[in-house]
Design a protein around this motif. Structure first.
Motif, PDB file in Angstrom:
ATOM      1  N   LEU A   1       5.925  12.147   1.267  1.00  0.00           N
ATOM      2  CA  LEU A   1       5.028  12.759   1.979  1.00  0.00           C
ATOM      3  C   LEU A   1       5.412  14.145   2.471  1.00  0.00           C
ATOM      4  CD1 LEU A   1       3.650   9.630   2.856  1.00  0.00           C
ATOM      5  CD2 LEU A   1       2.462  11.065   1.841  1.00  0.00           C
TER       6      LEU A   1
ATOM      7  N   GLU B   1      -2.914  12.708  11.512  1.00  0.00           N
ATOM      8  CA  GLU B   1      -2.796  13.035  10.288  1.00  0.00           C
ATOM      9  C   GLU B   1      -1.895  12.554   9.364  1.00  0.00           C
ATOM     10  OE1 GLU B   1      -2.108  15.670   6.544  1.00  0.00           O
ATOM     11  OE2 GLU B   1      -0.736  15.080   8.543  1.00  0.00           O
TER      12      GLU B   1
ATOM     13  N   SER C   1      -0.261   9.487  10.016  1.00  0.00           N
ATOM     14  CA  SER C   1      -1.078   7.971   8.997  1.00  0.00           C
ATOM     15  C   SER C   1      -1.837   7.508   8.193  1.00  0.00           C
ATOM     16  CB  SER C   1      -1.890   7.962  10.231  1.00  0.00           C
ATOM     17  OG  SER C   1      -0.505   7.364  11.456  1.00  0.00           O
ATOM     18  N   ARG C   2      -3.059   8.423   8.032  1.00  0.00           N
ATOM     19  CA  ARG C   2      -3.815   9.270   6.612  1.00  0.00           C
ATOM     20  C   ARG C   2      -3.245   8.797   5.377  1.00  0.00           C
ATOM     21  NH1 ARG C   2      -8.409  13.603   8.306  1.00  0.00           N
ATOM     22  NH2 ARG C   2      -9.276  12.646   6.370  1.00  0.00           N
ATOM     23  N   ARG C   3      -1.952   9.770   5.490  1.00  0.00           N
ATOM     24  CA  ARG C   3      -1.870  10.224   4.130  1.00  0.00           C
ATOM     25  C   ARG C   3      -0.465   8.350   3.839  1.00  0.00           C
ATOM     26  NH1 ARG C   3       1.667  13.812   4.788  1.00  0.00           N
ATOM     27  NH2 ARG C   3       1.873  14.688   6.861  1.00  0.00           N
TER      28      ARG C   3
ATOM     29  N   LYS D   1      -1.350   5.739   5.030  1.00  0.00           N
ATOM     30  CA  LYS D   1      -2.172   4.524   4.046  1.00  0.00           C
ATOM     31  C   LYS D   1      -2.238   4.979   2.536  1.00  0.00           C
ATOM     32  CE  LYS D   1      -5.758   4.594   6.078  1.00  0.00           C
ATOM     33  NZ  LYS D   1      -7.288   4.563   6.517  1.00  0.00           N
ATOM     34  N   ARG D   2      -2.699   6.108   1.857  1.00  0.00           N
ATOM     35  CA  ARG D   2      -2.603   6.170   0.993  1.00  0.00           C
ATOM     36  C   ARG D   2      -1.407   5.983  -0.022  1.00  0.00           C
ATOM     37  NH1 ARG D   2      -5.606  10.215   2.815  1.00  0.00           N
ATOM     38  NH2 ARG D   2      -4.338  12.165   2.685  1.00  0.00           N
ATOM     39  N   ALA D   3      -0.262   5.959   0.787  1.00  0.00           N
ATOM     40  CA  ALA D   3       1.147   5.806  -0.023  1.00  0.00           C
ATOM     41  C   ALA D   3       1.584   4.371  -0.231  1.00  0.00           C
ATOM     42  CB  ALA D   3       2.435   6.455   0.908  1.00  0.00           C
TER      43      ALA D   3
ATOM     44  N   SER E   1       0.961  -0.046   1.347  1.00  0.00           N
ATOM     45  CA  SER E   1       1.149  -1.008   2.213  1.00  0.00           C
ATOM     46  C   SER E   1       1.225  -0.629   4.109  1.00  0.00           C
ATOM     47  CB  SER E   1       0.571  -2.609   2.224  1.00  0.00           C
ATOM     48  OG  SER E   1       0.371  -2.896   0.981  1.00  0.00           O
ATOM     49  N   THR E   2       0.706  -0.809   4.896  1.00  0.00           N
ATOM     50  CA  THR E   2       1.706  -0.244   6.302  1.00  0.00           C
ATOM     51  C   THR E   2       0.687  -1.591   7.120  1.00  0.00           C
ATOM     52  OG1 THR E   2      -0.848   0.813   6.923  1.00  0.00           O
ATOM     53  CG2 THR E   2       0.908   2.091   6.330  1.00  0.00           C
TER      54      THR E   2
END
Length: 230
Positions: free
Chosen positions: A156, A169, A171-173, A175-177, A179-180
């Motif tokens: 990332l 910022e 965290s948003r990326r 999430k797309r990578a 599961s959190t």
């Protein structure tokens, strides 16, 4: 899995000693303190800790939490990166809890619930709202001790080089990578910034800053207002 704890510091003499003393004594491969130019006793506290802790090291970096955490990540070797604020304490079982959460290969990272080091009713209310908002949105803040797999962090590109909202910022990326996880186990963080300006005023300011950030206001501009409660 090995865990690297990365702690950015800037004039944290009042809280750093307790945070370091409470760090887990097992399952932590290394502790990296990244200082951004402290002028108080922070460096002395960090140096003393590193001198008595073989797995600890002090790194210097340009001022800025995102820059400092990125430099700490570069200096680290662990499979998992745990980013910890200088005024946030974790429980002894934290490494085991993180390893358990990441036993599922689909999980790329996560965060803890937060509680404040105060008996104030405001502390309980604010902590509950923070955890609820984070669990609902999937967005974590630095107070919640964000952790991430190293290879995901590197993929990332680390934290964005912005003076504020770097945790949101990222965290948003994240999430797309993949599961959190939003762990219900807690970390304890300082209530000092809420006490300095008053809980209600601080709540309103923080909500305003986040709204303006989501609306597209430059973080550099927001940072000037944030310093009022920092």
């Amino acid at each position: 899995m090995t865990i690297s704890v990365i702690i950015p510091t800037l004039n944290e003499e009042q809280v750093l000693g307790q945070t370091l003393a409470d760090l887990p004594s097992t399952h932590t491969s290394e502790i990296i303190i990244v200082d951004g130019g402290s002028t108080d006793r922070t460096l002395a506290i960090a140096n003393t800790f590193c001198a008595h802790t073989p797995k600890a090291q002090l790194v210097r970096a340009p001022t800025g939490r995102a820059r400092q955490m990125n430099e700490g990540a570069k200096a680290s070797r662990g499979d998992i990166l745990l980013f910890l604020h200088a005024d946030t304490q974790v429980v002894e079982e934290a490494p085991r809890i993180i390893e358990s959460a990441l036993a599922n290969p689909a999980v790329v990272g996560g965060r803890f619930d937060v509680r404040f080091d105060t008996r104030s009713g405001w502390g309980s209310i604010i902590g509950t709202l923070m955890n609820w908002r984070s669990r609902t949105s999937g967005i974590a803040t630095g107070d919640q001790a964000i952790f991430v797999r190293r290879h995901i962090f590197e993929r990332l590109g680390g934290f964005a080089d912005i003076p504020l909202m770097e945790d949101i910022e990222f965290s948003r990326r994240l999430k797309r990578a993949g599961s959190t996880v939003a762990l219900r186990q807690t970390v304890t963080t300082s209530f000092r910034r809420w006490e300095q300006q008053g809980p209600l005023r601080t709540i309103l300011l923080m909500w305003t800053l986040r709204f303006l950030y989501w609306a597209g206001v430059n973080p550099s501009r927001l940072n000037r207002w944030y310093k009022v409660v920092r």
